[in-house]
Write a protein that holds these residues in place. Sequence first.
Motif, PDB file in Angstrom:
ATOM      1  N   ARG A  20       1.053  -1.045  -0.242  1.00 12.94           N
ATOM      2  CA  ARG A  20       0.311  -0.050  -0.126  1.00 12.94           C
ATOM      3  C   ARG A  20       0.939   1.026  -0.058  1.00 12.94           C
ATOM      4  O   ARG A  20       0.531   2.044  -1.091  1.00 12.94           O
ATOM      5  CB  ARG A  20      -0.598  -0.022   1.472  1.00 12.94           C
ATOM      6  N   GLU A  21       2.222   1.317   0.909  1.00  9.80           N
ATOM      7  CA  GLU A  21       3.021   2.088   0.861  1.00  9.80           C
ATOM      8  C   GLU A  21       3.699   2.756  -0.036  1.00  9.80           C
ATOM      9  O   GLU A  21       3.721   3.657  -0.966  1.00  9.80           O
ATOM     10  CB  GLU A  21       4.175   2.387   2.061  1.00  9.80           C
ATOM     11  N   ARG A  22       3.682   1.473  -0.940  1.00 16.01           N
ATOM     12  CA  ARG A  22       4.239   1.489  -2.425  1.00 16.01           C
ATOM     13  C   ARG A  22       3.928   1.935  -3.306  1.00 16.01           C
ATOM     14  O   ARG A  22       4.168   3.259  -3.398  1.00 16.01           O
ATOM     15  CB  ARG A  22       4.711   0.216  -2.839  1.00 16.01           C
ATOM     16  N   ILE A  23       2.314   2.343  -3.576  1.00 14.12           N
ATOM     17  CA  ILE A  23       1.706   2.025  -4.810  1.00 14.12           C
ATOM     18  C   ILE A  23       1.402   3.931  -4.037  1.00 14.12           C
ATOM     19  O   ILE A  23       1.358   5.047  -4.903  1.00 14.12           O
ATOM     20  CB  ILE A  23       0.103   1.436  -4.183  1.00 14.12           C
ATOM     21  N   CYS A  24       1.192   4.016  -2.843  1.00 22.18           N
ATOM     22  CA  CYS A  24       0.825   5.619  -2.463  1.00 22.18           C
ATOM     23  C   CYS A  24       2.328   6.658  -2.857  1.00 22.18           C
ATOM     24  O   CYS A  24       2.030   7.378  -2.979  1.00 22.18           O
ATOM     25  CB  CYS A  24       0.242   5.652  -1.074  1.00 22.18           C
ATOM     26  N   LEU A  25       3.337   5.652  -2.376  1.00 25.51           N
ATOM     27  CA  LEU A  25       4.244   6.570  -1.964  1.00 25.51           C
ATOM     28  C   LEU A  25       4.854   6.970  -4.308  1.00 25.51           C
ATOM     29  O   LEU A  25       6.296   7.314  -4.846  1.00 25.51           O
ATOM     30  CB  LEU A  25       5.602   6.556  -1.947  1.00 25.51           C
ATOM     31  N   LEU A  26       4.167   5.537  -5.056  1.00 25.83           N
ATOM     32  CA  LEU A  26       4.336   6.306  -6.486  1.00 25.83           C
ATOM     33  C   LEU A  26       5.205   5.150  -6.500  1.00 25.83           C
ATOM     34  O   LEU A  26       6.216   5.606  -7.625  1.00 25.83           O
ATOM     35  CB  LEU A  26       4.325   7.347  -7.027  1.00 25.83           C
ATOM     36  N   GLU A  27       5.743   4.220  -5.524  1.00 23.17           N
ATOM     37  CA  GLU A  27       6.964   3.372  -6.003  1.00 23.17           C
ATOM     38  C   GLU A  27       6.405   2.654  -6.885  1.00 23.17           C
ATOM     39  O   GLU A  27       7.577   2.000  -8.250  1.00 23.17           O
ATOM     40  CB  GLU A  27       7.797   2.891  -5.030  1.00 23.17           C
ATOM     41  N   TYR A  28       5.260   2.242  -7.008  1.00 24.22           N
ATOM     42  CA  TYR A  28       4.889   1.234  -8.314  1.00 24.22           C
ATOM     43  C   TYR A  28       3.919   2.699  -9.068  1.00 24.22           C
ATOM     44  O   TYR A  28       2.937   3.319  -8.610  1.00 24.22           O
ATOM     45  CB  TYR A  28       4.088   0.105  -7.815  1.00 24.22           C
ATOM     46  N   GLN A  29       4.213   2.759 -10.402  1.00 25.57           N
ATOM     47  CA  GLN A  29       3.914   3.756 -11.293  1.00 25.57           C
ATOM     48  C   GLN A  29       2.166   2.992 -11.284  1.00 25.57           C
ATOM     49  O   GLN A  29       1.565   2.223 -11.949  1.00 25.57           O
ATOM     50  CB  GLN A  29       4.197   3.625 -12.691  1.00 25.57           C
ATOM     51  N   CYS A 118      10.504  19.038   7.775  1.00 17.26           N
ATOM     52  CA  CYS A 118       9.213  19.875   6.408  1.00 17.26           C
ATOM     53  C   CYS A 118      10.637  20.651   6.108  1.00 17.26           C
ATOM     54  O   CYS A 118      11.149  21.009   4.869  1.00 17.26           O
ATOM     55  CB  CYS A 118       9.032  20.673   7.461  1.00 17.26           C
ATOM     56  N   ASN A 119      12.229  21.648   6.980  1.00 17.79           N
ATOM     57  CA  ASN A 119      12.678  22.361   6.432  1.00 17.79           C
ATOM     58  C   ASN A 119      13.767  21.313   5.804  1.00 17.79           C
ATOM     59  O   ASN A 119      14.242  21.707   4.627  1.00 17.79           O
ATOM     60  CB  ASN A 119      13.094  22.782   7.920  1.00 17.79           C
ATOM     61  N   GLU A 120      14.764  20.091   6.125  1.00 16.86           N
ATOM     62  CA  GLU A 120      14.896  19.273   5.214  1.00 16.86           C
ATOM     63  C   GLU A 120      14.869  19.491   4.316  1.00 16.86           C
ATOM     64  O   GLU A 120      15.167  19.407   3.471  1.00 16.86           O
ATOM     65  CB  GLU A 120      15.319  18.133   6.228  1.00 16.86           C
ATOM     66  N   ILE A 121      13.544  19.323   3.965  1.00 15.61           N
ATOM     67  CA  ILE A 121      12.875  18.904   2.760  1.00 15.61           C
ATOM     68  C   ILE A 121      12.741  20.138   2.026  1.00 15.61           C
ATOM     69  O   ILE A 121      12.377  19.766   0.458  1.00 15.61           O
ATOM     70  CB  ILE A 121      11.445  18.216   2.862  1.00 15.61           C
ATOM     71  N   ALA A 122      12.321  21.099   2.358  1.00 13.69           N
ATOM     72  CA  ALA A 122      12.157  21.919   1.513  1.00 13.69           C
ATOM     73  C   ALA A 122      13.744  22.676   0.855  1.00 13.69           C
ATOM     74  O   ALA A 122      13.781  23.055  -0.036  1.00 13.69           O
ATOM     75  CB  ALA A 122      11.963  23.635   2.883  1.00 13.69           C
ATOM     76  N   SER A 123      15.077  21.911   1.270  1.00 12.08           N
ATOM     77  CA  SER A 123      15.845  22.668   0.765  1.00 12.08           C
ATOM     78  C   SER A 123      16.481  21.668  -0.228  1.00 12.08           C
ATOM     79  O   SER A 123      17.182  21.483  -0.654  1.00 12.08           O
ATOM     80  CB  SER A 123      17.097  22.357   1.867  1.00 12.08           C
ATOM     81  N   LEU A 124      15.582  20.834  -0.035  1.00  4.75           N
ATOM     82  CA  LEU A 124      16.513  19.365  -1.498  1.00  4.75           C
ATOM     83  C   LEU A 124      15.504  20.082  -3.284  1.00  4.75           C
ATOM     84  O   LEU A 124      14.842  20.838  -2.839  1.00  4.75           O
ATOM     85  CB  LEU A 124      14.965  17.955  -0.901  1.00  4.75           C
ATOM     86  N   ALA A 129       9.215  13.160  -4.096  1.00  9.64           N
ATOM     87  CA  ALA A 129       8.921  11.967  -3.074  1.00  9.64           C
ATOM     88  C   ALA A 129       9.107  11.785  -1.055  1.00  9.64           C
ATOM     89  O   ALA A 129       8.186  11.302  -0.233  1.00  9.64           O
ATOM     90  CB  ALA A 129      10.335  10.759  -3.624  1.00  9.64           C
ATOM     91  N   SER A 130       9.896  12.680  -0.711  1.00  8.43           N
ATOM     92  CA  SER A 130      10.283  13.202   0.782  1.00  8.43           C
ATOM     93  C   SER A 130       8.755  13.899   0.839  1.00  8.43           C
ATOM     94  O   SER A 130       8.673  13.458   2.388  1.00  8.43           O
ATOM     95  CB  SER A 130      11.777  13.901   1.029  1.00  8.43           C
ATOM     96  N   PHE A 131       8.211  14.239  -0.032  1.00  9.89           N
ATOM     97  CA  PHE A 131       7.535  15.420   0.596  1.00  9.89           C
ATOM     98  C   PHE A 131       6.244  13.923   0.844  1.00  9.89           C
ATOM     99  O   PHE A 131       5.102  14.137   2.217  1.00  9.89           O
ATOM    100  CB  PHE A 131       6.583  16.805  -0.029  1.00  9.89           C
ATOM    101  N   VAL A 132       5.433  13.640   0.068  1.00  4.89           N
ATOM    102  CA  VAL A 132       5.167  12.154   0.055  1.00  4.89           C
ATOM    103  C   VAL A 132       4.824  11.719   1.495  1.00  4.89           C
ATOM    104  O   VAL A 132       3.857  11.002   2.402  1.00  4.89           O
ATOM    105  CB  VAL A 132       4.488  11.494  -1.401  1.00  4.89           C
ATOM    106  N   ARG A 133       6.389  11.189   1.367  1.00  9.69           N
ATOM    107  CA  ARG A 133       6.279  10.561   2.447  1.00  9.69           C
ATOM    108  C   ARG A 133       6.222  10.871   3.867  1.00  9.69           C
ATOM    109  O   ARG A 133       5.539  10.195   5.073  1.00  9.69           O
ATOM    110  CB  ARG A 133       8.071   9.343   2.516  1.00  9.69           C
TER     111      ARG A 133
END
Length: 156
Positions: A20-29, A118-124, A129-133
């Motif tokens: 389910r997580e793989r699908i929701c995180l679009l690891e499976y397209q 959030c602060n770390e992700i904002a600098s990527l 993908a990090s935001f979805v997680r």
Amino acid sequence: MKPSVNRLRQRFDLIYTTLRERICLLEYQPNERLSEEVLAEEFAVSRTPLRRVLGRLEAEGLVESRHGVGTFVSDLDIDSLEEVYRLRMGLATLGSELNPQDPTPELLRRFSEMIERCNEIASLPDPKASFVRLNLDYFQVLIQLVGNEPLQQISE
């Protein structure tokens, strides 16, 4: 519950949650074929329990089974996603009305960690993908503030 039944249930839940997580995180397209053979080997199970997991995911609309062809990740439909978003907003409102729980120190700590993330992700350079997680993790923490168990299950 017998220990062996409990272990089987835990294994089912682990496979279900992982897929389910793989699908929701679009690891499976969307429209990607899921190979029962490969997944059964990965999780070290026969195809029978894997088919039960895929059946549950199909009932939730995350995959679709095509007779004689295989199981595929469901396609994304923007109109359906908008409806789901509106439903989640309504459920969030209900969560604050139906037996809201005070946050525990552990939950407060986890919220603080998410702010740091959030602060770390904002600098990527590519934060999607990090935001979805992070969004999924946030939801898992937030749902613990809902004291109404049926609402928790529906929200999940």
